[in-house]
Design a protein around this motif. Structure first.
Motif, short mmCIF file in Angstrom:
data_model
loop_
_atom_site.label_atom_id
_atom_site.label_comp_id
_atom_site.label_asym_id
_atom_site.label_seq_id
_atom_site.Cartn_x
_atom_site.Cartn_y
_atom_site.Cartn_z
N GLU A 1 0.85 -1.04 -0.02
CA GLU A 1 0.03 0.26 0.04
C GLU A 1 0.86 1.28 0.12
O GLU A 1 1.47 1.72 0.91
N PRO A 2 1.27 1.76 -1.22
CA PRO A 2 2.26 2.75 -1.32
C PRO A 2 1.75 4.11 -0.71
O PRO A 2 0.62 4.63 -0.65
N VAL A 3 3.06 4.75 -0.44
CA VAL A 3 2.88 6.19 0.11
C VAL A 3 3.73 6.81 -0.69
O VAL A 3 4.96 6.57 -0.93
N ILE A 4 3.28 8.22 -1.40
CA ILE A 4 4.18 9.10 -2.11
C ILE A 4 4.24 10.22 -1.57
O ILE A 4 3.51 11.02 -0.97
N ALA A 5 5.51 11.06 -1.74
CA ALA A 5 5.89 12.14 -1.38
C ALA A 5 6.91 12.98 -2.05
O ALA A 5 7.87 12.21 -2.45
N GLY A 6 6.67 14.26 -2.40
CA GLY A 6 7.57 14.97 -3.47
C GLY A 6 7.38 16.34 -3.38
O GLY A 6 6.15 16.96 -2.85
N LEU A 7 8.21 16.87 -4.33
CA LEU A 7 7.81 18.55 -4.68
C LEU A 7 7.67 18.52 -6.13
O LEU A 7 8.53 17.90 -6.73
N ASP A 8 6.80 19.36 -6.59
CA ASP A 8 6.42 19.56 -7.92
C ASP A 8 7.82 19.91 -8.58
O ASP A 8 8.45 20.82 -7.96
N GLU A 9 8.29 19.21 -9.85
CA GLU A 9 9.53 19.56 -10.36
C GLU A 9 9.66 21.12 -10.76
O GLU A 9 10.73 21.70 -10.83
N THR A 10 8.49 21.91 -11.11
CA THR A 10 8.55 23.07 -11.28
C THR A 10 8.24 24.08 -10.38
O THR A 10 8.95 25.06 -10.27
N THR A 11 7.10 23.78 -9.67
CA THR A 11 6.48 24.95 -8.80
C THR A 11 7.14 24.55 -7.16
O THR A 11 6.97 25.55 -6.55
N ASN A 12 7.89 23.47 -7.32
CA ASN A 12 8.18 23.04 -5.79
C ASN A 12 7.12 22.95 -4.79
O ASN A 12 7.29 23.08 -3.54
N GLU A 13 5.80 23.00 -5.18
CA GLU A 13 4.81 22.77 -4.34
C GLU A 13 4.75 21.43 -3.69
O GLU A 13 5.16 20.10 -4.26
N PRO A 14 4.49 21.22 -2.20
CA PRO A 14 4.72 20.08 -1.67
C PRO A 14 3.59 19.04 -1.93
O PRO A 14 2.41 19.47 -2.48
N PHE A 15 3.59 17.91 -2.16
CA PHE A 15 2.49 16.76 -2.71
C PHE A 15 2.89 15.53 -1.86
O PHE A 15 3.94 15.12 -1.46
N ILE A 16 1.82 15.18 -1.33
CA ILE A 16 1.75 13.74 -0.48
C ILE A 16 0.48 12.80 -1.11
O ILE A 16 -0.49 13.71 -1.48
N ALA A 17 0.64 11.81 -1.21
CA ALA A 17 -0.62 10.63 -1.58
C ALA A 17 -0.36 9.55 -0.84
O ALA A 17 0.96 9.25 -0.83
N ALA A 18 -1.40 8.64 -0.98
CA ALA A 18 -1.33 7.32 -0.67
C ALA A 18 -2.11 6.52 -1.49
O ALA A 18 -3.21 6.99 -1.98
N THR A 19 -1.86 5.20 -1.76
CA THR A 19 -3.26 4.53 -2.39
C THR A 19 -3.23 3.17 -1.48
O THR A 19 -2.52 2.88 -0.87
N ASP A 20 -4.32 2.45 -1.61
CA ASP A 20 -4.38 1.00 -1.08
C ASP A 20 -3.87 0.13 -2.27
O ASP A 20 -3.32 0.49 -3.03
N LEU A 21 -4.30 -1.18 -1.81
CA LEU A 21 -3.32 -2.17 -2.62
C LEU A 21 -3.84 -2.30 -4.18
O LEU A 21 -3.19 -3.00 -4.85
N ILE A 22 -5.28 -1.75 -4.48
CA ILE A 22 -5.60 -1.86 -5.64
C ILE A 22 -5.85 -0.61 -6.24
O ILE A 22 -6.44 -0.30 -7.27
N GLY A 23 -5.08 0.64 -5.76
CA GLY A 23 -4.97 1.76 -6.51
C GLY A 23 -5.63 2.80 -6.26
O GLY A 23 -6.12 3.83 -7.12
N CYS A 24 -6.57 2.94 -5.20
CA CYS A 24 -7.31 4.00 -4.92
C CYS A 24 -6.68 4.95 -4.43
O CYS A 24 -5.97 4.88 -3.15
N LEU A 25 -6.68 6.12 -4.97
CA LEU A 25 -5.74 7.36 -4.56
C LEU A 25 -6.28 8.11 -3.46
O LEU A 25 -7.58 8.37 -3.22
N ASN A 26 -5.37 8.48 -2.37
CA ASN A 26 -5.93 9.47 -1.34
C ASN A 26 -4.93 10.69 -1.39
O ASN A 26 -3.66 10.55 -1.25
N PHE A 27 -5.37 11.78 -1.74
CA PHE A 27 -4.65 13.07 -1.91
C PHE A 27 -4.80 13.94 -0.59
O PHE A 27 -5.77 14.78 -0.50
N ALA A 28 -4.19 13.29 0.53
CA ALA A 28 -4.38 14.07 1.71
C ALA A 28 -3.74 15.35 1.72
O ALA A 28 -2.69 15.51 1.15
#
Lengths: 205, 261
Positions: free
Chosen positions: A106-133
Motif C-alpha cells: 500500500e504505497p505512500v508518495i511524497a515529493g515536490l513538484d519539479e517546476t513549482t516546488n509545491e509539496p505533494f503527498i498521496a497514498a493508495t490502497d493495494l488496488i490503486g485507490c488514490l488518497n490525496f491528503a
C-alpha cells in the motif's frame, strides 16, 4: 494473519511548509520472527520524489523495479522528470492492472513538484485507490497507530526542521506499539534545494 | 501481417530500398500528398492555428459533414494534406493512443509524445509486410504544460519535426514563401489566423467562404498563469487543468468574421 502483515513494516509521509517528509521503519520479518533490521522501504524516484512501499517484501521489491522501469522510460521519452501527481496516478494504474490478483503493498508518495516546488503527498490502497491528503498519509502494519500519533502531533505549515521532529516522533511512537514494525527507522526530508536523510535511534525490539 | 493464401509476393514489405538508397513508395506517397488540398499551420506567441481548404468534387456534396481539422484530445488538434481515408484511420489511432496515455497517467499526452506515437504508426506502414505507407502528411498543433504551444509536421515516412509556420499540399511552395515573408516570432494568434487565411487565399481555387475553409486553434487565454498551482488538477475532471488552453475548431460565424476583416 493477513498477507499484508506477513513481513511487517510501516511508512508515513507528511506535508510541511515548502517541504515534505517521508519516513519508514527498517524491519523485515517472517511472521513473528525478525529477519533483518536494515530493510529500507522508501525509494527515490527522482531527486525530489520518494515512494514508500510497505507490505509483502517480494511485492515491495518487484514494484520498486517496475516503477523504476516506468519512470526511467517516462524520463527518456518525455525529456522531463515525472511530476509527483503524475507518478501517483501511474502508481494507481499499475496497481489496478492487478485488480484481481493484487500486489500486497500500500504505497505512500511524497515529493515536490519539479517546476513549482509545491509539496505533494498521496497514498493508495493495494488496488490503486488514490488518497490525496493535505496533511499526512500512513500505511503498513502500524497504520492505525500512525494515524493516532500523526493526528495529535501534526500541524500545518511546519518548517523542515520541525517537520522532521514531528514525523520522527510520529513514526517512533507508533511502531513501538506494533510488534511487526520497528527495529530502526529512516527519515527523508525533501526541500527545494536538498534532501536530508537521517537514521533514527530507535528501540530495537 | 500475413496475407491470405500463404503470402506469396506480398509477404515482404512493399517498401523496399532502391539502389540509390531511396524508399520509392514513400516518394510516391509524398506525391499523393502534394496533390492534396493545401493545409497550413502557424505558431503564435499565445496560440497556434491550423487551417485547410474544404474542397468537394461537386456542389452536391454536403460539406457540413466533412471534417478535415480534427481534435485528437482536448489539447491537440490535427489537419492533413493527402488521402482523406488514411487521415481518418490515423485520427482514430491517435485518439485511442491519447486515451491509453490518459488511462495510465490521468492526463493527456504532451504534443511531442502524441506526435511520436503517430509517427510510429506511420513508420510501421513502411516496414511491415503487406501494407502501404499512409498517403497523408499531418500538421499536429497542441499545447502542453512543459513546452507551451507547438506545431509539428509528420510525413508518410514517419519523420516529424517542429515548425514555426508551414504549409503542405498543392500550393505548398508558394504558401511557404508567403509565410516566410509574413512570419515573425512575435506574431499574435489573431494575426496568425489572418495570415493563415491570406495564405490560403493565394492558391485558392474558387470562392473562399466560411464553408470552404476549416480552421482550428489552440488558444492560451490571457489570464493563464503557467506558474500558478492549479488545485483542480488534483483529481481533476477528464485529465484537464481548469482554464488550460484547449484545442477548438472555429465556428462558421467566427471564420466569416475573420474573412471579413
Amino acid at each position: 494473519m493477513s498477507i499484508l502483515e506477513y513481513n511487517g513494516g510501516s511508512v508515513v509521509a507528511m506535508r510541511g511548509k515548502k517541504c515534505v517528509a517521508i519516513a519508514g521503519d527498517l524491519r523485515l520479518g517472517n511472521r513473528n520472527m525478525t529477519l533483518a533490521t536494515n530493510f529500507e522501504k522508501v525509494f527515490p524516484i527522482n531527486p525530489k520524489l520518494y515512494v514508500g512501499l510497505p507490505g509483502l517484501q517480494t511485492d515491495v521489491l518487484t514494484l520498486k523495479e517496475r516503477f523504476r522501469f516506468r519512470t526511467n522510460m517516462y524520463k527518456m521519452k518525455e525529456s522531463r522528470d515525472i511530476s509527483p501527481l503524475t507518478f501517483a496516478r501511474l502508481v494507481a494504474s499499475t496497481l489496478y492492472e492487478r485488480r484481481w490478483s493484487p500486489y500486497f503493498v500500500e504505497p505512500v508518495i511524497a515529493g515536490l513538484d519539479e517546476t513549482t516546488n509545491e509539496p505533494f503527498i498521496a497514498a493508495t490502497d493495494l488496488i490503486g485507490c488514490l488518497n490525496f491528503a493535505k496533511d499526512f498519509v500512513v500505511s503498513g502494519t502500524a497504520s492505525d497507530k500512525l494515524f493516532g500519533v500523526a493526528e495529535a502531533l501534526w500541524e500545518p505549515e511546519l518548517e523542515s526542521e520541525d517537520l522532521f521532529e514531528t514525523i520522527s516522533q510520529t513514526l517512533l511512537n507508533a511502531v513501538d506499539r506494533d510488534a511487526l514494525s520497528g527495529w530502526g527507522a529512516v527519515v527523508h526530508v525533501i526541500t527545494a534545494d536538498k534532501i536530508i536523510t537521517r537514521t533514527l535511534k530507535a528501540r530495537m525490539d | 501481417m500475413s496475407a491470405p493464401g500463404g503470402g506469396g509476393a506480398y509477404s515482404f514489405s512493399l517498401t523496399t530500398f532502391s539502389p540509390s538508397g531511396k524508399l520509392v513508395q514513400i516518394e510516391h506517397a509524398l506525391a499523393a500528398v502534394a496533390q492534396g488540398t493545401t493545409s497550413l499551420g502557424i505558431k503564435a506567441t499565445n496560440g497556434v492555428v491550423i487551417a485547410t481548404e474544404k474542397k468537394t468534387p461537386s456542389p452536391l456534396v454536403d460539406d457540413s459533414m466533412l471534417e478535415k481539422v480534427a481534435m485528437v484530445c482536448p489539447n491537440i488538434g490535427i489537419v492533413y494534406s493527402g488521402m482523406g481515408p488514411d487521415f481518418r484511420v490515423l485520427v482514430t489511432s491517435a485518439r485511442k493512443s491519447a486515451q491509453a496515455y490518459w488511462k495510465i497517467y490521468n492526463e493527456y499526452p504532451p504534443t511531442r509524445i502524441m506526435v511520436q506515437e503517430i509517427a510510429s504508426v506511420m513508420q510501421d506502414a513502411t516496414q511491415k509486410g503487406g501494407v502501404r505507407p499512409f498517403g497523408v502528411s499531418l500538421l499536429v498543433a497542441g499545447w502542453d504544460k512543459t513546452r507551451g504551444v507547438t506545431l509539428y509536421q509528420v510525413d508518410p515516412s514517419g519523420s516529424y519535426w517542429a515548425w514555426k509556420a508551414s504549409a503542405m499540399g498543392k500550393n505548398m511552395v508558394n504558401a511557404k514563401t508567403f509565410l516566410e515573408k509574413r512570419y515573425n516570432d512575435d506574431i499574435s494568434l489573431e494575426d496568425a489566423i489572418h495570415t493563415a487565411l491570406l495564405t490560403l487565399k493565394e492558391g485558392f481555387e474558387g470562392q473562399m467562404t466560411e464553408k470552404t475553409v476549416e480552421i482550428g486553434v489552440v488558444q492560451i487565454p490571457p489570464e493563464w498563469d503557467p506558474n500558478a498551482v492549479h488545485e483542480e488538477e488534483v483529481g481533476g475532471k477528464f485529465g484537464l487543468i481548469k482554464g488550460q488552453p484547449v484545442f477548438r475548431k472555429l465556428s462558421e460565424e467566427e471564420v466569416r468574421d475573420h474573412l471579413n476583416l
